[in-house]
Scaffold this active site. Structure first.
Site, PDB file in Angstrom:
ATOM      1  N   GLU A  37      62.388   0.458  70.426  1.00 29.48           N
ATOM      2  CA  GLU A  37      61.166   0.879  71.110  1.00 29.48           C
ATOM      3  C   GLU A  37      61.282   2.298  71.667  1.00 29.48           C
ATOM      4  O   GLU A  37      60.315   3.055  71.658  1.00 29.48           O
ATOM      5  CB  GLU A  37      60.821  -0.100  72.236  1.00 29.48           C
ATOM      6  N   CYS A 192      44.705   0.510  59.658  1.00 31.65           N
ATOM      7  CA  CYS A 192      43.777   1.269  60.513  1.00 31.65           C
ATOM      8  C   CYS A 192      44.435   2.582  60.938  1.00 31.65           C
ATOM      9  O   CYS A 192      44.644   2.852  62.119  1.00 31.65           O
ATOM     10  CB  CYS A 192      43.391   0.432  61.733  1.00 31.65           C
ATOM     11  N   CYS A 202      41.529  -4.776  55.977  1.00 30.13           N
ATOM     12  CA  CYS A 202      41.649  -5.121  57.399  1.00 30.13           C
ATOM     13  C   CYS A 202      41.042  -6.490  57.703  1.00 30.13           C
ATOM     14  O   CYS A 202      39.904  -6.771  57.317  1.00 30.13           O
ATOM     15  CB  CYS A 202      40.966  -4.053  58.246  1.00 30.13           C
ATOM     16  N   CYS A 208      33.841  -4.997  62.990  1.00 30.52           N
ATOM     17  CA  CYS A 208      34.293  -3.673  63.426  1.00 30.52           C
ATOM     18  C   CYS A 208      33.124  -2.688  63.451  1.00 30.52           C
ATOM     19  O   CYS A 208      32.484  -2.433  62.427  1.00 30.52           O
ATOM     20  CB  CYS A 208      35.395  -3.158  62.502  1.00 30.52           C
TER      21      CYS A 208
END
Length: 347
Positions: A37, A192, A202, A208
């Site tokens: 991370e 995306c 998607c 959307c």
């Protein structure tokens, strides 16, 4: 579409298409997820993977990392950029040793106090490693939410960020949080995308707003690009046989704690330093082509000046943190990319 359906669509997509073979997902631990991370802050997955593998090979756990010096970590970080992240890892592991007896903390309130770990990163570490219920809000997630809900604004706006946190907290499922978080990040990274999104792939396409408007480009709004400043830096590349003189950068903010060639921001300062150290430039010597190195906020025009010494000269008096870097030996120190690039010429 209900909140439940939204999260279920993400989970269903992830179970079939998600990136489950990422190296930090194999033999998953809090430690590995933490390192990944931190690396993924400002860095793409593709770029981070080889660095992560090398890092874990050298430091497989908290205990081994605790035995390291900052130079060891910076050495493995060389070329990855944003070196403050490496310093944060070093600071964090020392705190974990002193305050948590070398056990990685599992409390959100403990994690968020550690260097380089904010709300989203803490949530990612705990959800991806332990499946704890903590939402995340990184760049990919922000973009998906703004396009899906048709939220117009800049991601840096405080009111926009507050709204996005509110939405992601509603959407994130209590169970399978880790899979959901990884899934929504994967969709942002693979489908995306900032440019040319693959909307037909998607799972969220039906509701959307950006897709309905056929205008994904305005979600989120993009600020006008600032004029990128150009700065110059003269690198004095001092070579004796197979060795190069480099100095630890302890003062300048750029490349702090990394080893660099003596460098100056004006030609006059460069000449003064050469005179002070009684170094003459032989114009017949091989020249190194100047090149550009891009930072986020400016471009650095690097002008290398090659100096071939006919006899060994010790510069320790002028810089105690300097060393002779031998190309034939390994050195556990951090080197900026431009320095690596110049050294490669002589290998």
């Amino acid at each position: 579409m209900t909140i439940y359906v939204f999260s279920q669509l993400i989970l269903n997509w992830y179970h079939i298409n998600g990136r489950k073979n990422l190296p930090w997902k194999k033999d998953k631990t809090l430690y590995k997820v933490w390192i990944s991370e931190i690396m993924l802050q400002q860095t793409t997955v593709k770029t981070a993977i080889p660095y992560f593998k090398n890092f874990i090979s050298r430091f497989p756990n908290i205990q081994s990392l605790n035995q390291s010096k900052l130079d060891d970590i910076l050495c493995l970080w060389s070329g990855l950029g944003y070196y403050k992240r490496a310093e944060n890892i070093y600071k964090t592991v020392k705190i974990i040793k002193e305050e948590f007896q070398e056990k990685f903390p599992t409390g959100f309130s403990d994690l968020i106090k550690l260097p380089g770990i904010g709300r989203s990163t803490a949530g990612a570490i705990l959800s991806l490693s332990l499946d704890y219920f903590f939402p995340i809000l990184e760049g990919n997630v922000k973009r998906i939410l703004m396009r899906y809900y048709g939220i117009i604004g800049y991601v840096t706006e405080k009111k926009i960020e507050q709204k996005l946190w509110y939405l992601i907290e509603l959407i994130t499922p209590i169970h399978n949080t880790g899979s959901f978080n990884q899934g929504i990040m994967d969709i942002g990274a693979l489908i995306c995308t900032p440019k040319n999104p693959k909307c037909n792939l998607c799972p969220l396409i039906q509701k959307c707003i950006a897709y309905k408007e056929k205008n994904w480009i305005k979600y989120p709004l993009k600020k006008k690009k600032k004029i990128i400043l150009e700065k110059k830096s003269w690198f004095v590349v001092i070579k004796y046989q197979n060795q190069f003189w480099i100095e630890k950068n302890t003062e300048k903010k750029i490349w702090k704690n990394l080893f660099c060639f003596p460098n100056f921001d004006t030609k006059i300062k460069t000449i003064e330093w050469l005179k002070k150290n009684k170094i003459n430039i032989d114009k017949k010597h091989k020249k190194i082509q100047s090149f550009y190195h891009k930072f986020s906020h400016f471009t650095l025009h690097i002008i290398p000046i090659l100096v071939n010494l006919s006899f060994f000269k010790n510069f320790q008096n002028s810089k105690k943190t300097g060393i002779w870097y031998d190309l034939k030996n390994t050195h556990d120190i951090g080197l900026p990319k431009p320095v690596q690039k110049i050294l490669e010429i002589f290998k």
